[in-house]
Motif scaffolding. Sequence first.
Motif, mmCIF file in Angstrom:
data_model
loop_
_atom_site.group_PDB
_atom_site.id
_atom_site.type_symbol
_atom_site.label_atom_id
_atom_site.label_comp_id
_atom_site.label_asym_id
_atom_site.label_seq_id
_atom_site.Cartn_x
_atom_site.Cartn_y
_atom_site.Cartn_z
ATOM 1 N N SER A 304 51.663 40.951 42.737
ATOM 2 C CA SER A 304 51.863 39.939 43.702
ATOM 3 C C SER A 304 53.215 39.829 44.476
ATOM 4 N N LEU A 309 53.137 36.412 56.191
ATOM 5 C CA LEU A 309 51.744 37.336 56.893
ATOM 6 C C LEU A 309 51.761 37.383 58.381
ATOM 7 N N VAL A 341 50.827 37.612 47.835
ATOM 8 C CA VAL A 341 49.645 38.586 48.023
ATOM 9 C C VAL A 341 50.039 40.134 47.291
ATOM 10 N N LYS A 342 49.078 40.946 47.340
ATOM 11 C CA LYS A 342 49.396 42.017 46.938
ATOM 12 C C LYS A 342 49.476 42.843 48.490
ATOM 13 N N ARG A 343 50.729 43.371 48.750
ATOM 14 C CA ARG A 343 51.005 43.683 49.980
ATOM 15 C C ARG A 343 50.280 44.912 50.430
ATOM 16 N N LEU A 346 46.611 44.074 50.879
ATOM 17 C CA LEU A 346 46.017 43.423 52.052
ATOM 18 C C LEU A 346 46.319 44.160 53.475
ATOM 19 N N ARG A 347 47.441 44.975 53.282
ATOM 20 C CA ARG A 347 47.606 46.016 54.569
ATOM 21 C C ARG A 347 46.411 46.579 54.602
ATOM 22 N N VAL A 349 43.174 46.156 53.839
ATOM 23 C CA VAL A 349 42.100 45.427 54.538
ATOM 24 C C VAL A 349 42.346 45.369 55.857
ATOM 25 N N ALA A 423 40.027 41.245 48.875
ATOM 26 C CA ALA A 423 40.221 40.012 49.564
ATOM 27 C C ALA A 423 39.591 38.927 48.318
ATOM 28 N N HIS A 426 42.039 38.461 45.557
ATOM 29 C CA HIS A 426 43.209 37.385 45.846
ATOM 30 C C HIS A 426 42.586 35.942 45.733
ATOM 31 N N VAL A 444 39.262 37.158 57.367
ATOM 32 C CA VAL A 444 39.694 37.185 56.077
ATOM 33 C C VAL A 444 40.449 35.883 55.724
ATOM 34 N N LEU A 446 42.158 33.397 52.684
ATOM 35 C CA LEU A 446 43.152 33.830 51.495
ATOM 36 C C LEU A 446 43.481 32.274 51.069
#
Length: 448
Positions: A304, A309, A341-343, A346-347, A349, A423, A426, A444, A446
């Motif tokens: 992470s 965002l 976040v885990k880039r 999440l990208r 997603v 998701a 996270h 989504v 978070l």
Amino acid sequence: MATCWCPIVGDGFSVKRFLPRGLFGRSLIIIVAPIVILQAIIAYVFFERDIDTTTRRLARDVAADMALLVALEDSHTSPDRERLRALSARQLNYRIRFQPGDNIAPFRGKLTSTIDLALDDILEQRIGADRDFRTARIGDDFEIRVDVKDGVLAVLVPRDRVTVSKPDIFILWMVGSSLLLMGIAILFLRNQVRPIERLARAADSFGKGRAVPDFKPYGATEVRRAAQAFITMRDRLERHVTQCTEMLAGVSHDLKTPLTRLKLALAMMEGDPETGPMRADIAEMEHMLDEYLAFARGEGGEESTVTDLGEMVRDTAAAAAKARQRNGITVTAPDHIDVSVKRAGLRRVLANLLDNALKHGTQVAVTLTQVNRVVEIAVEDNGPGIAPDRHEEAFRPFRRLDQGRNLQSGGSGLGLAIARDIARAHGGDILLDKSALGGLKAIVRLPV
């Protein structure tokens, strides 16, 4: 939030709403409540019984002195009375004055004070009924005026002869000792609760997919055992994820090798109507294989990092529109919403949700908002949508909806399952709802 044992009193009223929500506050109440109750009982016993009883006895002693003085005034002549007054003032430490010719008007009300009741009782017993008198406070002392045979006898009695002196010292000692005990309790409780709070923060961070490298057990034995169990669980999960990732990396290599040979063989063949469908089948097999591996791996190997965002949403929307050669994405994403976040996960997603929205709608809107400690990314379109009773079904792996709106069409049926899995890794989730544009709305959520 733990449930509370407190009963519900009355219609819709619960004491639980007024209790602290944290462990420290509730533990403090467990210690403070008995101290407060004990002090209240002691105060009641001291003031209502001991002080009141002592005050009555003092008042009756003063009343007996007054009865003696009145009897001396009524039974002696003037020269003797003056001498007896002076002697009584020295012996009793009273200031005595005689007011000749005065009289006290009869009192028609109800006697209430302790000294008045004592005077009325003692004078009636020793002198006789219907003896009028008055009491009054003069500074810190009490003045008692009583009718005698030819005037009024006025006696100034010191305060400590009528009531208990300095009860405030007792109150001060009682409150001071209580505050001292509470201070010691707060210090000890703070040290006992701190390891539990640290364990809760570590578990929360781990549940959100964030590293917890510096966590060490400390505190009471029970807390150390819980912390050590958490560390053991964390190590097992991380080891399991690592083993799965390494195994799948080998599986991916083994499966893609024959596919690569097939692609090379087809590339060396002359183009004809038969090789076209074969190339499409191989490309579809590669895409399905990538999705299977991504679903099983769950983006577990990524660390992470703190990410803006707003910038990620804009970049991902622009990339999705370019890939689909579309310009119909409306993006509302403020800057400086930074979340760990885990880039890449999440990208993925966002790309999945945007791709589905562009596939089924002509208008797509992406909105990024933050409310308190939760960030929401909403992807909406004006497509056919999904019936509300089938929203959860859309997230099931390998499930394809038999409708005009199929989020998994053209794929393996894992797109939304992978997105929700990422998701939830996270500490968040993905929900489906009706869009204001008329189609589907994917949200989504978070934690910050």
